[in-house]
Scaffold this motif. Structure first.
Motif, PDB file in Angstrom:
ATOM      1  N   CYS A 210       1.215 -18.436 -24.555  1.00  0.00           N
ATOM      2  CA  CYS A 210       1.550 -18.909 -23.210  1.00  0.00           C
ATOM      3  C   CYS A 210       0.776 -20.203 -22.963  1.00  0.00           C
ATOM      4  CB  CYS A 210       1.161 -17.850 -22.185  1.00  0.00           C
ATOM      5  SG  CYS A 210       1.631 -18.299 -20.510  1.00  0.00           S
ATOM      6  N   CYS A 211       1.504 -21.272 -22.639  1.00  0.00           N
ATOM      7  CA  CYS A 211       0.874 -22.570 -22.349  1.00  0.00           C
ATOM      8  C   CYS A 211       0.983 -22.860 -20.856  1.00  0.00           C
ATOM      9  CB  CYS A 211       1.574 -23.690 -23.113  1.00  0.00           C
ATOM     10  SG  CYS A 211       1.243 -23.668 -24.872  1.00  0.00           S
ATOM     11  N   PHE A 212      -0.142 -23.220 -20.259  1.00  0.00           N
ATOM     12  CA  PHE A 212      -0.183 -23.553 -18.838  1.00  0.00           C
ATOM     13  C   PHE A 212      -0.220 -25.072 -18.671  1.00  0.00           C
ATOM     14  CE2 PHE A 212      -1.885 -19.324 -19.333  1.00  0.00           C
ATOM     15  CZ  PHE A 212      -1.312 -18.629 -18.279  1.00  0.00           C
ATOM     16  N   PRO A 213       0.331 -25.568 -17.545  1.00  0.00           N
ATOM     17  CA  PRO A 213       0.354 -27.023 -17.332  1.00  0.00           C
ATOM     18  C   PRO A 213      -1.036 -27.677 -17.331  1.00  0.00           C
ATOM     19  CG  PRO A 213       1.903 -25.944 -15.867  1.00  0.00           C
ATOM     20  CD  PRO A 213       1.133 -24.854 -16.532  1.00  0.00           C
ATOM     21  N   ASN A 214      -2.093 -26.906 -17.057  1.00  0.00           N
ATOM     22  CA  ASN A 214      -3.446 -27.498 -17.083  1.00  0.00           C
ATOM     23  C   ASN A 214      -4.025 -27.576 -18.499  1.00  0.00           C
ATOM     24  OD1 ASN A 214      -4.130 -24.906 -17.719  1.00  0.00           O
ATOM     25  ND2 ASN A 214      -5.478 -24.558 -15.972  1.00  0.00           N
ATOM     26  N   GLY A 215      -3.243 -27.182 -19.496  1.00  0.00           N
ATOM     27  CA  GLY A 215      -3.717 -27.286 -20.892  1.00  0.00           C
ATOM     28  C   GLY A 215      -4.244 -25.977 -21.452  1.00  0.00           C
ATOM     29  N   ASP A 216      -4.417 -24.958 -20.598  1.00  0.00           N
ATOM     30  CA  ASP A 216      -4.922 -23.675 -21.101  1.00  0.00           C
ATOM     31  C   ASP A 216      -3.864 -22.980 -21.966  1.00  0.00           C
ATOM     32  OD1 ASP A 216      -7.290 -24.064 -19.818  1.00  0.00           O
ATOM     33  OD2 ASP A 216      -6.826 -22.774 -18.106  1.00  0.00           O
ATOM     34  N   VAL A 217      -4.333 -22.253 -22.967  1.00  0.00           N
ATOM     35  CA  VAL A 217      -3.425 -21.549 -23.888  1.00  0.00           C
ATOM     36  C   VAL A 217      -3.936 -20.124 -24.098  1.00  0.00           C
ATOM     37  CG1 VAL A 217      -2.518 -21.489 -26.254  1.00  0.00           C
ATOM     38  CG2 VAL A 217      -2.858 -23.700 -25.133  1.00  0.00           C
ATOM     39  N   LEU A 218      -3.029 -19.154 -23.987  1.00  0.00           N
ATOM     40  CA  LEU A 218      -3.373 -17.763 -24.316  1.00  0.00           C
ATOM     41  C   LEU A 218      -2.462 -17.319 -25.444  1.00  0.00           C
ATOM     42  CD1 LEU A 218      -3.542 -16.008 -20.804  1.00  0.00           C
ATOM     43  CD2 LEU A 218      -5.449 -16.891 -22.166  1.00  0.00           C
ATOM     44  N   SER A 219      -3.011 -16.536 -26.372  1.00  0.00           N
ATOM     45  CA  SER A 219      -2.186 -16.128 -27.508  1.00  0.00           C
ATOM     46  C   SER A 219      -2.546 -14.708 -27.950  1.00  0.00           C
ATOM     47  CB  SER A 219      -2.428 -17.150 -28.615  1.00  0.00           C
ATOM     48  OG  SER A 219      -1.902 -16.691 -29.812  1.00  0.00           O
ATOM     49  N   ALA A 220      -1.564 -13.955 -28.408  1.00  0.00           N
ATOM     50  CA  ALA A 220      -1.818 -12.580 -28.873  1.00  0.00           C
ATOM     51  C   ALA A 220      -0.830 -12.232 -29.974  1.00  0.00           C
ATOM     52  CB  ALA A 220      -1.685 -11.598 -27.723  1.00  0.00           C
ATOM     53  N   ARG A 221      -1.273 -11.355 -30.899  1.00  0.00           N
ATOM     54  CA  ARG A 221      -0.449 -10.992 -32.066  1.00  0.00           C
ATOM     55  C   ARG A 221      -0.214  -9.481 -32.106  1.00  0.00           C
ATOM     56  NH1 ARG A 221      -0.249 -13.520 -37.549  1.00  0.00           N
ATOM     57  NH2 ARG A 221       0.264 -11.910 -39.050  1.00  0.00           N
ATOM     58  N   GLY A 222       0.968  -9.081 -32.516  1.00  0.00           N
ATOM     59  CA  GLY A 222       1.259  -7.661 -32.690  1.00  0.00           C
ATOM     60  C   GLY A 222       2.029  -7.440 -33.972  1.00  0.00           C
ATOM     61  N   GLU A 223       1.806  -6.281 -34.604  1.00  0.00           N
ATOM     62  CA  GLU A 223       2.513  -5.968 -35.848  1.00  0.00           C
ATOM     63  C   GLU A 223       3.051  -4.544 -35.800  1.00  0.00           C
ATOM     64  OE1 GLU A 223       0.235  -6.802 -39.372  1.00  0.00           O
ATOM     65  OE2 GLU A 223      -0.258  -8.840 -38.710  1.00  0.00           O
ATOM     66  N   CYS A 224       4.147  -4.304 -36.500  1.00  0.00           N
ATOM     67  CA  CYS A 224       4.697  -2.948 -36.591  1.00  0.00           C
ATOM     68  C   CYS A 224       5.085  -2.687 -38.042  1.00  0.00           C
ATOM     69  CB  CYS A 224       5.914  -2.821 -35.680  1.00  0.00           C
ATOM     70  SG  CYS A 224       6.679  -1.189 -35.755  1.00  0.00           S
ATOM     71  N   GLU A 225       4.496  -1.632 -38.613  1.00  0.00           N
ATOM     72  CA  GLU A 225       4.728  -1.297 -40.027  1.00  0.00           C
ATOM     73  C   GLU A 225       5.991  -0.449 -40.212  1.00  0.00           C
ATOM     74  OE1 GLU A 225       2.755  -2.238 -42.657  1.00  0.00           O
ATOM     75  OE2 GLU A 225       1.285  -3.248 -41.374  1.00  0.00           O
ATOM     76  N   GLY A 226       6.684  -0.676 -41.294  1.00  0.00           N
ATOM     77  CA  GLY A 226       7.865   0.135 -41.599  1.00  0.00           C
ATOM     78  C   GLY A 226       8.306  -0.102 -43.019  1.00  0.00           C
ATOM     79  N   THR A 227       9.560   0.234 -43.295  1.00  0.00           N
ATOM     80  CA  THR A 227      10.130  -0.025 -44.622  1.00  0.00           C
ATOM     81  C   THR A 227      11.532  -0.614 -44.460  1.00  0.00           C
ATOM     82  OG1 THR A 227      11.121   2.168 -44.804  1.00  0.00           O
ATOM     83  CG2 THR A 227       8.893   1.939 -45.681  1.00  0.00           C
ATOM     84  N   VAL A 228      12.007  -1.242 -45.530  1.00  0.00           N
ATOM     85  CA  VAL A 228      13.378  -1.763 -45.502  1.00  0.00           C
ATOM     86  C   VAL A 228      14.306  -0.615 -45.899  1.00  0.00           C
ATOM     87  CG1 VAL A 228      14.989  -3.444 -46.487  1.00  0.00           C
ATOM     88  CG2 VAL A 228      12.579  -4.076 -46.131  1.00  0.00           C
ATOM     89  N   ALA A 229      15.222  -0.252 -44.997  1.00  0.00           N
ATOM     90  CA  ALA A 229      16.165   0.845 -45.267  1.00  0.00           C
ATOM     91  C   ALA A 229      17.073   0.451 -46.441  1.00  0.00           C
ATOM     92  CB  ALA A 229      17.005   1.114 -44.021  1.00  0.00           C
ATOM     93  N   PHE A 230      17.781   1.439 -47.008  1.00  0.00           N
ATOM     94  CA  PHE A 230      18.695   1.143 -48.116  1.00  0.00           C
ATOM     95  C   PHE A 230      20.055   0.676 -47.612  1.00  0.00           C
ATOM     96  CE2 PHE A 230      15.406   3.615 -50.136  1.00  0.00           C
ATOM     97  CZ  PHE A 230      15.241   2.954 -51.342  1.00  0.00           C
ATOM     98  N   ALA A 231      20.345   0.995 -46.345  1.00  0.00           N
ATOM     99  CA  ALA A 231      21.612   0.581 -45.727  1.00  0.00           C
ATOM    100  C   ALA A 231      21.387   0.481 -44.219  1.00  0.00           C
ATOM    101  CB  ALA A 231      22.695   1.609 -46.020  1.00  0.00           C
ATOM    102  N   PRO A 232      22.170  -0.351 -43.521  1.00  0.00           N
ATOM    103  CA  PRO A 232      21.986  -0.458 -42.071  1.00  0.00           C
ATOM    104  C   PRO A 232      22.318   0.847 -41.359  1.00  0.00           C
ATOM    105  CG  PRO A 232      23.945  -1.668 -42.783  1.00  0.00           C
ATOM    106  CD  PRO A 232      23.246  -1.218 -44.013  1.00  0.00           C
ATOM    107  N   MET A 233      21.540   1.148 -40.304  1.00  0.00           N
ATOM    108  CA  MET A 233      21.795   2.353 -39.494  1.00  0.00           C
ATOM    109  C   MET A 233      21.546   2.012 -38.031  1.00  0.00           C
ATOM    110  SD  MET A 233      20.031   5.440 -41.670  1.00  0.00           S
ATOM    111  CE  MET A 233      18.513   4.569 -42.044  1.00  0.00           C
ATOM    112  N   GLY A 234      22.480   2.413 -37.161  1.00  0.00           N
ATOM    113  CA  GLY A 234      22.314   2.229 -35.720  1.00  0.00           C
ATOM    114  C   GLY A 234      23.033   1.003 -35.202  1.00  0.00           C
ATOM    115  N   GLU A 235      23.151   0.960 -33.885  1.00  0.00           N
ATOM    116  CA  GLU A 235      23.944  -0.091 -33.228  1.00  0.00           C
ATOM    117  C   GLU A 235      23.108  -1.011 -32.342  1.00  0.00           C
ATOM    118  OE1 GLU A 235      27.228  -0.308 -33.779  1.00  0.00           O
ATOM    119  OE2 GLU A 235      27.127   1.464 -35.078  1.00  0.00           O
TER     120      GLU A 235
END
Ligand code: IMP
Length: 196
Positions: free
Chosen positions: A122-147
């Motif tokens: 997030c960048c603010f007009p006064n030059g301030d910057v906030l930043s955050a990271r998130g991760e989610c672990e999983g696997t690559v399925a063998f075929a697509p599932m769901g809509e």
């Protein structure tokens, strides 16, 4: 508080509002803020691209701007598609063609472990910057599932839930997703920033 989302992705806008609205934060589109910014994602990390996007939209709109740079990192492919997730296989492909290409490239590959990564800036007009990271672990399925969902959701399998992201409700996805976690960490930083 109103933040402009530096993205044209309507599904990202919905996810951001689902997660941030209860804090009294409204995320609006570039169109609603009266800007249309094309940012070249020249960075090689999620952090760099996220900052490039938020800064460009903040400068164009004069309003605080929030960006999510995200992607799917597959271990057997050396972290690909990673920061290039939206462009995997070239600009001409749609979401379905992109995940089909990924499934093709994963044929015979082990392990199938992967993670979604999101960096919120997030960048603010006064030059301030906030930043955050998130991760989610999983696997690559063998075929697509769901809509549901978008992008690589139909082939991202969450072993703990025995479902792909596409088979989860929006609430279930937001509770465990990379973007949900990054936004959770971002909220904590924003709260502290606003109290300063
Ligand atoms: P960005 O908009 O440049 O950050 O590109 C992110 C790309 O990563 C998207 O176009 C999707 O292909 C993929 N991606 C990021 N987050 C998700 C998600 O929650 N589900 C599915 N695909 C995602």
């Amino acid at each position: 508080m109103k933040l402009v989302l530096a993205s044209k992705n309507k599904k990202k806008l919905v996810e951001m509002n689902d997660i941030l609205s209860h804090l009294g934060i409204e995320v609006c589109s570039e169109a609603e803020a009266g800007v249309d910014v094309e940012v070249e994602e020249t960075g090689t990390t999620f952090e760099e691209n996220s900052l490039l996007k938020a800064k460009a939209v903040m400068e164009a709109s004069g309003l605080p701007a929030i960006a999510d740079d995200s992607g799917l990192c597959v271990d057997a492919l050396g972290g690909a598609p990673g920061v290039y997730s939206a462009r995997y296989g070239g600009e001409g492909l749609d979401d379905v063609q992109r995940y089909q290409l990924l499934l093709e490239n994963m044929k015979g590959q082990m392990p199938r472990t992967a993670r979604f990564v999101s960096v919120i800036t997030c960048c603010f007009p006064n030059g301030d910057v906030l930043s955050a990271r998130g991760e989610c672990e999983g696997t690559v399925a063998f075929a697509p599932m769901g809509e549901g969902g978008f992008g690589y959701d139909p082939i991202f399998f969450v072993p703990g839930l025995k479902k792909t992201f596409s088979q989860l409700t929006a609430e279930e996805k937001n509770a465990i997703s990379h973007r949900g976690k990054a936004l959770e960490a971002f909220q904590v930083k924003l709260d502290a920033y606003l109290k300063k």
